[in-house]
Design a protein around this motif. Sequence first.
Motif, PDB file in Angstrom:
ATOM      1  N   ILE A  73      -4.617 -19.858  61.864  1.00 23.69           N
ATOM      2  CA  ILE A  73      -4.911 -20.086  63.161  1.00 23.69           C
ATOM      3  C   ILE A  73      -6.098 -20.992  63.213  1.00 23.69           C
ATOM      4  CG2 ILE A  73      -6.293 -18.872  65.168  1.00 23.69           C
ATOM      5  CD1 ILE A  73      -3.469 -18.021  64.852  1.00 23.69           C
ATOM      6  N   SER A 127     -11.558 -20.206  68.887  1.00 19.35           N
ATOM      7  CA  SER A 127     -10.326 -20.697  68.524  1.00 19.35           C
ATOM      8  C   SER A 127      -9.912 -21.956  69.160  1.00 19.35           C
ATOM      9  CB  SER A 127      -8.989 -19.884  69.327  1.00 19.35           C
ATOM     10  OG  SER A 127      -9.442 -19.810  70.811  1.00 19.35           O
ATOM     11  N   LEU A 186       1.237 -16.657  58.799  1.00 18.82           N
ATOM     12  CA  LEU A 186       0.731 -16.385  60.067  1.00 18.82           C
ATOM     13  C   LEU A 186       1.044 -15.014  60.664  1.00 18.82           C
ATOM     14  CD1 LEU A 186      -0.930 -16.809  62.578  1.00 18.82           C
ATOM     15  CD2 LEU A 186       0.919 -18.142  63.510  1.00 18.82           C
ATOM     16  N   GLN A 222      -1.116 -11.272  62.673  1.00 20.95           N
ATOM     17  CA  GLN A 222      -0.969 -10.896  64.109  1.00 20.95           C
ATOM     18  C   GLN A 222      -1.609  -9.428  64.563  1.00 20.95           C
ATOM     19  OE1 GLN A 222       0.945 -12.127  66.811  1.00 20.95           O
ATOM     20  NE2 GLN A 222       0.809 -14.155  65.277  1.00 20.95           N
ATOM     21  N   GLU A 277       5.701 -23.958  69.274  1.00 18.57           N
ATOM     22  CA  GLU A 277       5.450 -22.832  70.226  1.00 18.57           C
ATOM     23  C   GLU A 277       6.539 -22.941  71.216  1.00 18.57           C
ATOM     24  OE1 GLU A 277       2.785 -25.029  69.372  1.00 18.57           O
ATOM     25  OE2 GLU A 277       2.078 -23.682  67.838  1.00 18.57           O
ATOM     26  N   ASP A 317       5.451 -18.171  68.572  1.00 19.03           N
ATOM     27  CA  ASP A 317       5.270 -19.233  67.751  1.00 19.03           C
ATOM     28  C   ASP A 317       6.647 -18.869  66.957  1.00 19.03           C
ATOM     29  OD1 ASP A 317       4.873 -20.880  65.607  1.00 19.03           O
ATOM     30  OD2 ASP A 317       3.087 -19.894  64.801  1.00 19.03           O
ATOM     31  N   ARG A 376       0.883 -16.376  70.412  1.00 24.26           N
ATOM     32  CA  ARG A 376      -0.285 -17.482  70.195  1.00 24.26           C
ATOM     33  C   ARG A 376      -1.009 -17.450  71.405  1.00 24.26           C
ATOM     34  NH1 ARG A 376       0.217 -20.908  65.564  1.00 24.26           N
ATOM     35  NH2 ARG A 376      -1.981 -21.349  66.277  1.00 24.26           N
ATOM     36  N   ASP A 377      -2.423 -16.985  71.333  1.00 22.96           N
ATOM     37  CA  ASP A 377      -3.154 -17.124  72.542  1.00 22.96           C
ATOM     38  C   ASP A 377      -4.195 -18.283  72.577  1.00 22.96           C
ATOM     39  OD1 ASP A 377      -4.959 -16.408  70.410  1.00 22.96           O
ATOM     40  OD2 ASP A 377      -6.078 -14.623  71.285  1.00 22.96           O
ATOM     41  N   ASP A 378      -3.677 -19.222  71.557  1.00 23.82           N
ATOM     42  CA  ASP A 378      -4.800 -20.377  71.446  1.00 23.82           C
ATOM     43  C   ASP A 378      -3.858 -21.688  71.907  1.00 23.82           C
ATOM     44  OD1 ASP A 378      -3.051 -20.375  69.323  1.00 23.82           O
ATOM     45  OD2 ASP A 378      -4.576 -21.303  67.971  1.00 23.82           O
ATOM     46  N   VAL A 379      -2.879 -21.334  72.662  1.00 22.03           N
ATOM     47  CA  VAL A 379      -1.917 -22.413  73.140  1.00 22.03           C
ATOM     48  C   VAL A 379      -1.642 -22.184  74.588  1.00 22.03           C
ATOM     49  CG1 VAL A 379       0.196 -23.813  73.095  1.00 22.03           C
ATOM     50  CG2 VAL A 379      -0.962 -22.874  70.814  1.00 22.03           C
TER      51      VAL A 379
END
Length: 702
Positions: A42, A61, A107, A111, A223, A304, A325-328
């Motif tokens: 991440i 993030s 990764l 999770q 993603e 992902d 993914r919560d950063d995209v």
Amino acid sequence: MSTHKSVPWRDDPGKVRPMLASLGDAALDDALFAFEPKYDGIRALVSLDPKAGSRRVAIYSRLGHEKSLQFPDLVRAFDARVRALRRPLLLDGEIVALDGAGHPTSLTKLQSRLHVTGRHLAASRSTEQPAAFVAFDLLREGGEDLRDLPLSARRDRLERAWSDAGSPLLRISQFEPGDGRALMRRAHDEGWEGLVAKHLDSRYRSGKRTADWRKIKLTQRQEFVVCGWTAPRGSRHAFGALLLGVRKGELLVFAGSVGTGFDASELARVSGLLRPLVRKACPFAEPPDTAERATWVEPLLVADVRFAEWTPEGHLRHPVYLGLRDDVRPRAVVRERPSLEPADDAPGPGPGAAPDPETGLRAAVVEQLHDIEAGRGSGVIVLPDGSSLEVTNLGKVFWPAGRLTKGALMRYYAGAAPVILPVVAERPLVMKRFPNGIAGKTFYQQRAPDQVPEGVRVETVEGDTDVPSRLVGGSLRTLIYMSQLAVISQDPWFSRVATSDNPDFIAFDLDPMPGVSFRQVLDVARWLRDELGRLGIAGAAKTSGASGLHLFVKLPPSLPYQAGQIFAQIVATMVAQRHPSQATVERAVGARGRTVYVDYLQNIRGKTLACAYSARASEFAGVSAPLTWREVDDGVDPRDFTIESMPSRLRTAGDVWAEGLRGAPADLGAVLRYAEPGSGEKAEVRSQESGDRRQETEDRIG
């Protein structure tokens, strides 16, 4: 000794976004690049400030969400380190899961830690699955902003500040300048995802994805937007497979489905997140055929996925789910391609997005330009038609702020050729030359050089008594040759060589006075659009590439320039009279105040504006970027459109300019009737010549 001028740090660390790498390739023995492992984790920016009290440590993030709660083990390690610091740091790096031997692993292992919201559970998960932070860049040291330093200098500062972090959870990336071959062998042997190649002279461009950093992948992975699920089979519960999509402009297109990579707990967790998002309508532009019944959801989750390859139909082969993914952002998800590889939806010649058989050949031109600049800086390129062209001094810096070069300008134009060549085709060109970049002396050149390379078109324009010959646009050869002459922007006439007295469109040039925001420029553009809309006339908008905006209207054939100018004058004056505190047509600069000047006087034979997709000599290397009216309504920042960011926009948005000018030509009679005294609007054009000109124009257009 460094000549870098110290720049003070002024940003809120929580609002800084990381620089991103493009999918691409690089020679593994290139002295201009350094090579690092591509970590499977991440992305995180970590702010350490010994004087910030309870906020000494903050983990952000990629999208700026704070992740400190989810990683209490890292916070403790950082906190122990920050107590020994004398000044703040802002680190860029990757949070990775650790295996039993303390090595970075998949990764997927992280999770269980990413979405917890309670401190007790976060502490428990950190014990079950340890993590480490691997630093690979330093953006801030004390009160100094390091982002304008080259990577090599930032790396030196990082190693001095972080090589002894004091904890096995706080690490620094392996960094191999000039030779990544041994690292690549290790990547193959240990099953890494790949390497990242970074240009040693690259500046840090927050929030930007550039080819200065390149992901060299051993396996395909990216993603995808989750758009639905299929019903489960047999003993499988929750769902059978996730239905995945990518953005293509404003549309979502089907990319395939993924049903492997889930354990029971992840099936349950993902199902719980999907069910509140159920909708009736399929979110894809074209509903796919699915073997099992499909349930559609709002496209708000991002998965992902690792896969073997893309099929010719644009679907995934052998996909494996790796996690959510919560950063995209879902709207940012497009099909990833190598930085030199054109997208299959890239716009071709002419309106729209027709396939272009020369895309691979143009990509080869871009690659040749890269190689020449990386070598001696001068050489000969082979163009798609098989001819050659000499280029020189590609390493000369044209834009000092971003250290962007003459070679970067040529590469941008070679890649953007499918959309810019139709805009300049058959049009005489005015050249503004910048032999020493935008900070040096400049000069205009109307006349074509006496000697030009074979195949560069030169014409004498009828009635052009002062200029015996001009360059004429329409070929990649001419486009790159003009860049060789240090011509940054493409400035074509509004008319073509064969019909030089008859413009194809008119333009409104919106020029903000000092202190006026771009938001006000957008307001004036909307008012112009609305004024034209009352007449049933459509317009196309684009940024100027600097601080202003241009609005173009297509004209019917065979009209003289004067008719178009009167049309533009009437509409501009209407807007200025309706909104006198925000817009003006006043020609005296001192009388304009804090307004946007609506310049209609560009509509004269031989006058020019930088065309759509043209590079500009603005400090930020802007591009005159076509906008949709939705973007004008929502608001944009012209600094987001540069020669570095525009290739990605072209891949995702296509040829916005061709779409914007696709409608019917303007009915000039409508605007003249609209402006008549006694009409419903009773708009009066206050000009000494307007009455005579209006009658003359009516006579010409019937």
